[in-house]
Design an enzyme around this catalytic site. Structure first.
Site, PDB file in Angstrom:
ATOM      1  N   LYS A 105       0.823  -1.205   0.000  1.00  0.00           N
ATOM      2  CA  LYS A 105       0.000   0.000   0.000  1.00  0.00           C
ATOM      3  C   LYS A 105       0.861   1.260   0.000  1.00  0.00           C
ATOM      4  O   LYS A 105       0.518   2.263  -0.648  1.00  0.00           O
ATOM      5  CB  LYS A 105      -0.952  -0.014   1.202  1.00  0.00           C
ATOM      6  N   HIS A 108     -13.415   2.698   5.062  1.00  0.00           N
ATOM      7  CA  HIS A 108     -13.523   1.280   5.412  1.00  0.00           C
ATOM      8  C   HIS A 108     -14.947   0.810   5.123  1.00  0.00           C
ATOM      9  O   HIS A 108     -15.831   0.898   5.966  1.00  0.00           O
ATOM     10  CB  HIS A 108     -13.156   1.100   6.890  1.00  0.00           C
TER      11      HIS A 108
END
Length: 284
Positions: free
Chosen positions: A99, A142
């Site tokens: 990431k 999220h």
């Protein structure tokens, strides 16, 4: 909002494909970047199946709309195709180095005004923002699985996320028909900081002889949870649960975030939950 946004999604796993579906259903042009051609093809098929199921269940999609929705999604294996994106949502495997490198690459390839949102389950957003020259334009989104059916999203802001970035993000979620609940940054944020401990302890209890169905039935029947911790783990994907536990242990130093033997054995056997038909429970 929907016409102005040009959204990129990086990663076409279960969550990435689900997020792309949400965006396309809301009328937004979406570019999905996935370097694995097999994963991309699988995601295309899963998205079409999900849309057909939405039609059958009457979830706001008409059969006549499917072609238009899928036409709004462009599939590519190149980050350069996100050059004109106004908003990019990262949804790659839960690995910190992966990431970090991705955010650095996005910073080079995308418009200076583009907002980047990470779909990480546990990695502190500030660590990813530090890889860019735009930390004020970085936050976390999220989404819960399945993304098209869940109405609330955990929104994670850092100390440097600007009010404008947050407002644009909440506007995007509103256009998707979703509510954003804003929380502060930190390992696991709120949901997974708590949930992963529950899953790990529930998995450990199965090692003492109590079966998964009993554990979940107790949580559902006694506490009113829609799904017990092990059914929830199966829905998330047991490989994703294991990766998240590793990240939480590395970022918090808390030894409670360990992979129980029962979970490790299932992952090693390829029994990853709903997506493979078997995890702590079986799914015919």
């Amino acid at each position: 909002m929907t016409r102005e946004q040009r959204v990129g999604v990086v990663g076409a796993g279960v969550m990435g494909a689900g997020i792309a579906q949400c965006l396309a259903q809301a009328g937004m042009p979406v570019t999905v970047v996935e370097i694995d051609t097999v994963a991309a093809e699988r995601a295309r098929g899963a998205l079409k199946s999900a849309l057909r199921l939405s039609v059958l269940l009457g979830r706001g999609v008409k059969a006549a709309d499917i072609a238009d929705i899928t036409a709004r999604i462009r599939w590519t294996d190149r980050l350069e195709h996100l050059r004109d994106a106004t908003f990019v949502i990262e949804s790659v495997t839960e690995r910190i180095d992966l990431k970090r490198h991705l955010f650095a690459d996005l910073d080079r390839h995308c418009s200076p005004s583009a907002i980047f949102a990470s779909g990480t389950s546990a990695i502190p957003i500030a660590e990813l923002a530090a890889e860019t020259g735009r930390p004020d334009q970085i936050l976390g989104l999220h989404f819960m699985n399945p993304a098209p059916l869940t109405e609330t999203v955990e929104v994670i802001t850092t100390a440097r996320t600007s009010p404008g970035t947050l407002n644009r993000t909440l506007g995007l979620l509103d256009a998707l028909g979703k509510k954003g609940i804003v929380v502060g940054d930190g390992p696991g944020f709120v949901i997974n900081r708590v949930l992963m401990l529950s899953i790990a302890e529930a998995a450990t209890i199965t090692e003492t002889g109590t079966d998964a169905a009993t554990i979940d039935d107790l949580f559902e029947g006694c506490l009113g949870h829609r799904m017990g911790p092990l059914r929830t783990a199966d829905l998330i994907g047991l490989d994703n649960v294991a990766d998240t536990l590793v990240v939480l242990r590395e970022t918090t130093g808390d030894g409670r975030y360990r992979i129980p033997e029962a979970l490790a054995q299932l992952v090693a056997a390829g029994h990853l939950g709903r997506k493979t038909g078997k995890g702590f429970h079986e799914y015919p």
